[in-house]
Scaffold this motif. Sequence first.
Motif, PDB file in Angstrom:
ATOM      1  N   GLN A   1       1.094   4.648  -2.962  1.00  0.00           N
ATOM      2  CA  GLN A   1       0.776   5.451  -2.643  1.00  0.00           C
ATOM      3  C   GLN A   1       1.730   6.303  -3.556  1.00  0.00           C
ATOM      4  O   GLN A   1       1.988   8.085  -4.130  1.00  0.00           O
ATOM      5  CB  GLN A   1       0.842   5.861  -1.397  1.00  0.00           C
ATOM      6  CG  GLN A   1      -0.949   5.416  -0.337  1.00  0.00           C
ATOM      7  CD  GLN A   1      -0.995   6.154   0.801  1.00  0.00           C
ATOM      8  OE1 GLN A   1      -0.489   5.420   1.601  1.00  0.00           O
ATOM      9  NE2 GLN A   1      -2.088   6.067   1.359  1.00  0.00           N
ATOM     10  N   LEU A   2       3.501   5.616  -3.049  1.00  0.00           N
ATOM     11  CA  LEU A   2       4.356   6.795  -3.891  1.00  0.00           C
ATOM     12  C   LEU A   2       3.783   6.912  -5.263  1.00  0.00           C
ATOM     13  O   LEU A   2       4.331   8.115  -5.609  1.00  0.00           O
ATOM     14  CB  LEU A   2       5.603   5.718  -3.232  1.00  0.00           C
ATOM     15  CG  LEU A   2       6.237   6.096  -2.304  1.00  0.00           C
ATOM     16  CD1 LEU A   2       7.875   5.811  -1.509  1.00  0.00           C
ATOM     17  CD2 LEU A   2       6.786   7.186  -2.054  1.00  0.00           C
ATOM     18  N   LEU A   3       3.634   5.697  -5.981  1.00  0.00           N
ATOM     19  CA  LEU A   3       4.012   5.054  -7.376  1.00  0.00           C
ATOM     20  C   LEU A   3       2.503   6.321  -8.119  1.00  0.00           C
ATOM     21  O   LEU A   3       2.571   7.395  -8.815  1.00  0.00           O
ATOM     22  CB  LEU A   3       3.723   3.761  -7.482  1.00  0.00           C
ATOM     23  CG  LEU A   3       4.122   3.299  -7.137  1.00  0.00           C
ATOM     24  CD1 LEU A   3       3.569   1.817  -7.892  1.00  0.00           C
ATOM     25  CD2 LEU A   3       5.830   3.966  -8.673  1.00  0.00           C
ATOM     26  N   ARG A   4       1.181   7.182  -7.185  1.00  0.00           N
ATOM     27  CA  ARG A   4       0.739   7.720  -7.354  1.00  0.00           C
ATOM     28  C   ARG A   4       0.922   8.886  -6.894  1.00  0.00           C
ATOM     29  O   ARG A   4       0.883   9.906  -8.344  1.00  0.00           O
ATOM     30  CB  ARG A   4      -0.383   6.826  -6.581  1.00  0.00           C
ATOM     31  CG  ARG A   4      -2.198   7.797  -6.110  1.00  0.00           C
ATOM     32  CD  ARG A   4      -3.530   7.078  -5.221  1.00  0.00           C
ATOM     33  NE  ARG A   4      -4.566   7.511  -5.671  1.00  0.00           N
ATOM     34  CZ  ARG A   4      -4.370   9.481  -4.667  1.00  0.00           C
ATOM     35  NH1 ARG A   4      -4.089   8.726  -3.758  1.00  0.00           N
ATOM     36  NH2 ARG A   4      -5.367   9.307  -4.535  1.00  0.00           N
ATOM     37  N   SER A   5       1.096   8.864  -6.743  1.00  0.00           N
ATOM     38  CA  SER A   5       2.545  10.732  -6.013  1.00  0.00           C
ATOM     39  C   SER A   5       3.346  10.758  -7.262  1.00  0.00           C
ATOM     40  O   SER A   5       3.286  11.636  -7.759  1.00  0.00           O
ATOM     41  CB  SER A   5       3.177  10.798  -4.828  1.00  0.00           C
ATOM     42  OG  SER A   5       2.052  10.502  -3.420  1.00  0.00           O
TER      43      SER A   5
ATOM     44  N   PHE B   1       9.487  -4.942  -0.784  1.00  0.00           N
ATOM     45  CA  PHE B   1      10.632  -3.973  -0.037  1.00  0.00           C
ATOM     46  C   PHE B   1      10.320  -2.837   0.535  1.00  0.00           C
ATOM     47  O   PHE B   1       9.181  -2.407   0.428  1.00  0.00           O
ATOM     48  CB  PHE B   1      11.999  -3.758  -0.750  1.00  0.00           C
ATOM     49  CG  PHE B   1      12.982  -4.671  -1.270  1.00  0.00           C
ATOM     50  CD1 PHE B   1      13.429  -5.522  -1.180  1.00  0.00           C
ATOM     51  CD2 PHE B   1      12.234  -5.594  -2.517  1.00  0.00           C
ATOM     52  CE1 PHE B   1      13.953  -6.723  -1.714  1.00  0.00           C
ATOM     53  CE2 PHE B   1      12.370  -6.156  -3.427  1.00  0.00           C
ATOM     54  CZ  PHE B   1      13.779  -7.447  -2.903  1.00  0.00           C
ATOM     55  N   GLU B   2      10.702  -2.503   1.835  1.00  0.00           N
ATOM     56  CA  GLU B   2      10.448  -1.827   2.630  1.00  0.00           C
ATOM     57  C   GLU B   2      10.749  -0.533   2.254  1.00  0.00           C
ATOM     58  O   GLU B   2      11.918  -0.410   1.184  1.00  0.00           O
ATOM     59  CB  GLU B   2      11.245  -1.580   3.539  1.00  0.00           C
ATOM     60  CG  GLU B   2      10.759  -0.391   5.137  1.00  0.00           C
ATOM     61  CD  GLU B   2      11.728  -0.485   5.929  1.00  0.00           C
ATOM     62  OE1 GLU B   2      11.194   0.302   7.213  1.00  0.00           O
ATOM     63  OE2 GLU B   2      12.662  -1.145   6.507  1.00  0.00           O
ATOM     64  N   CYS B   3      10.151   1.035   1.918  1.00  0.00           N
ATOM     65  CA  CYS B   3       9.516   2.463   1.137  1.00  0.00           C
ATOM     66  C   CYS B   3      10.800   3.182   1.931  1.00  0.00           C
ATOM     67  O   CYS B   3      10.459   4.155   2.498  1.00  0.00           O
ATOM     68  CB  CYS B   3       8.789   2.573   1.202  1.00  0.00           C
ATOM     69  SG  CYS B   3       7.406   1.550  -0.330  1.00  0.00           S
ATOM     70  N   SER B   4      11.643   2.329   2.252  1.00  0.00           N
ATOM     71  CA  SER B   4      13.046   4.260   2.339  1.00  0.00           C
ATOM     72  C   SER B   4      13.090   4.941   1.717  1.00  0.00           C
ATOM     73  O   SER B   4      13.144   5.107   0.385  1.00  0.00           O
ATOM     74  CB  SER B   4      14.287   2.271   3.040  1.00  0.00           C
ATOM     75  OG  SER B   4      14.438   2.391   1.661  1.00  0.00           O
ATOM     76  N   GLU B   5      14.533   5.857   2.108  1.00  0.00           N
ATOM     77  CA  GLU B   5      15.015   6.723   1.518  1.00  0.00           C
ATOM     78  C   GLU B   5      15.200   6.387  -0.346  1.00  0.00           C
ATOM     79  O   GLU B   5      14.851   6.597  -1.284  1.00  0.00           O
ATOM     80  CB  GLU B   5      15.951   7.636   1.865  1.00  0.00           C
ATOM     81  CG  GLU B   5      15.932   8.560   1.251  1.00  0.00           C
ATOM     82  CD  GLU B   5      17.084   9.509   1.663  1.00  0.00           C
ATOM     83  OE1 GLU B   5      17.990  10.605   1.636  1.00  0.00           O
ATOM     84  OE2 GLU B   5      17.780   8.464   3.175  1.00  0.00           O
TER      85      GLU B   5
ATOM     86  N   PHE C   1       0.778  -0.780  -0.044  1.00  0.00           N
ATOM     87  CA  PHE C   1      -0.279   0.153   0.022  1.00  0.00           C
ATOM     88  C   PHE C   1       0.866   1.394   0.040  1.00  0.00           C
ATOM     89  O   PHE C   1       0.786   2.189  -0.908  1.00  0.00           O
ATOM     90  CB  PHE C   1      -0.887   0.147   1.269  1.00  0.00           C
ATOM     91  CG  PHE C   1      -2.190   1.073   0.631  1.00  0.00           C
ATOM     92  CD1 PHE C   1      -3.070   0.805   0.138  1.00  0.00           C
ATOM     93  CD2 PHE C   1      -1.890   2.265   1.892  1.00  0.00           C
ATOM     94  CE1 PHE C   1      -4.159   2.236   0.307  1.00  0.00           C
ATOM     95  CE2 PHE C   1      -2.849   3.159   2.299  1.00  0.00           C
ATOM     96  CZ  PHE C   1      -4.288   3.308   0.782  1.00  0.00           C
ATOM     97  N   ALA C   2       2.197   1.255   0.817  1.00  0.00           N
ATOM     98  CA  ALA C   2       2.613   2.456   0.930  1.00  0.00           C
ATOM     99  C   ALA C   2       3.714   2.796  -0.523  1.00  0.00           C
ATOM    100  O   ALA C   2       3.601   3.726  -0.871  1.00  0.00           O
ATOM    101  CB  ALA C   2       3.837   1.749   1.489  1.00  0.00           C
ATOM    102  N   MET C   3       3.882   1.520  -0.921  1.00  0.00           N
ATOM    103  CA  MET C   3       4.336   1.545  -2.681  1.00  0.00           C
ATOM    104  C   MET C   3       3.796   2.195  -3.690  1.00  0.00           C
ATOM    105  O   MET C   3       3.554   3.107  -4.272  1.00  0.00           O
ATOM    106  CB  MET C   3       5.262   0.534  -3.015  1.00  0.00           C
ATOM    107  CG  MET C   3       6.030   0.465  -4.200  1.00  0.00           C
ATOM    108  SD  MET C   3       6.987  -0.620  -4.774  1.00  0.00           S
ATOM    109  CE  MET C   3       7.482  -0.823  -6.182  1.00  0.00           C
TER     110      MET C   3
END
Length: 471
Positions: free
Chosen positions: A381-385, A448-452, A377-379
Amino acid sequence: MAKYENLVEQIRDQIQNEIWKVGDKLPSLRKQTEVSGMSLMTVLHAYQVLESQGWIVSHARSGYFVAPKVQYLSAKTLDVTVQTTENIDINDFIFEVLQANRTPYIVDFGSVYPDPKLYPRHQVNKSLMAAARTMPTSSALDNLPPGNEELRQLIAKRYAAQGISVHPEEIVITAGALEALNLSLQAVTQAGDWVVVESPTFYGALQSLQRLNLRALSVRTHPQDGIDLDSLEKALQSHSVKACWLMTNHQNPLGCTLSNDKKKRLIELLAKYNVFLIEDDVYSELYFGGQKPLPAKAFDQQGMTMHCSSFSKSLVAGFRIGWVAAGKMALPIQKLQLMSTLSASAPIQLALAKYLSTRNYENHLRQLRRKLEQRKFAMWQLLRSYFPPNVSVNYSEGGYFLWAELPEHLDATELYQRALKDNISIAPGKMFSASKQFNHCFRLNSSFECSESEEIAIKRLAELIQNMMDE
């Protein structure tokens, strides 16, 4: 109309009118209770109905969100219902991509395996060391096909927990799921036979068909609903099909899962045309929510389904232990295995039996599912952004793959080559089809964790896509 139905209709209308947009968080149960004047149980019932209908999704300790069913694959992409391929030639490209993904320091969105940090390596290694210390001298013979008896019994119990009756003698332990799938395919086909696969499909299926000189019937597969059964029946009517190689749960690369009704209809359809089902079900343990999805095999009363799975995606990749619940084909598959790999590794079989006999596996699976759900879900959201608005990303509940579609004039293989220069890998759509139908699509691994570093890589991918659009 009941009160909860009024609330369901109201929220559904709001979502359709984009008052609540994809990814937005809905009011909490308590807040919705205050606003609507309904009881907490009525609001909860309404939210559960909306979730079951696919309008919203729940995330542990975070609340309810508008379901990210964004921009399904374009109608043009889905126009081709059945595609025939007599001479498959894709292995060289797949080999090239997989080798490139081994580059040091790469951000590996193209990987097929989950983040290895999610595996309980120390616990599994302890089981392996214990198995090595206590392994009897007869272990090589004891673990010949169909495989370690204790391990087969433990796997049979896992089927029983879902209400599926599979006798341990029906289970054949293999060197990973891919061997189970290949042996199943060999058992029911000969060179030149037609085999149905999904479109797009797991590239391992295409490699197997190529190696065995089989012909492919690629059947349209929807990113949310799965394989089109009407198109499948047309394929069965027009060709003498011997087998279907399908992923019914968390399909690779799309991520879709067939409903129980579709699984039941699938089994009925294949029985009508006397076609074997080779069910690739390696992701079934990676579900989100409270209930593990049933395999299609649960609806098979004739033993025509060879249900293949492994521990590579849910426990540890390197052990390479899988199995097939082979129905009436169990003995032919054992004979084929004896002529090829002989058997799966004896010490690894013993180690897995020892580990599965504890409660550690279930505890690990609960943690794994929770982390995969959060990271996916976090990834998304990043792709959507960051991605341009005309790039669609398909989200599905379960597994760890996201399927992206570029505008049709762009080539995802070119994007892959450009990204690789920045040490970012993706899995281009060309890997998942014997045609050019999905050349503008690509698959991303969200485990994978959405790190920096991952966020920087996503931003760079977005820049590369925008550059291609501007050229």
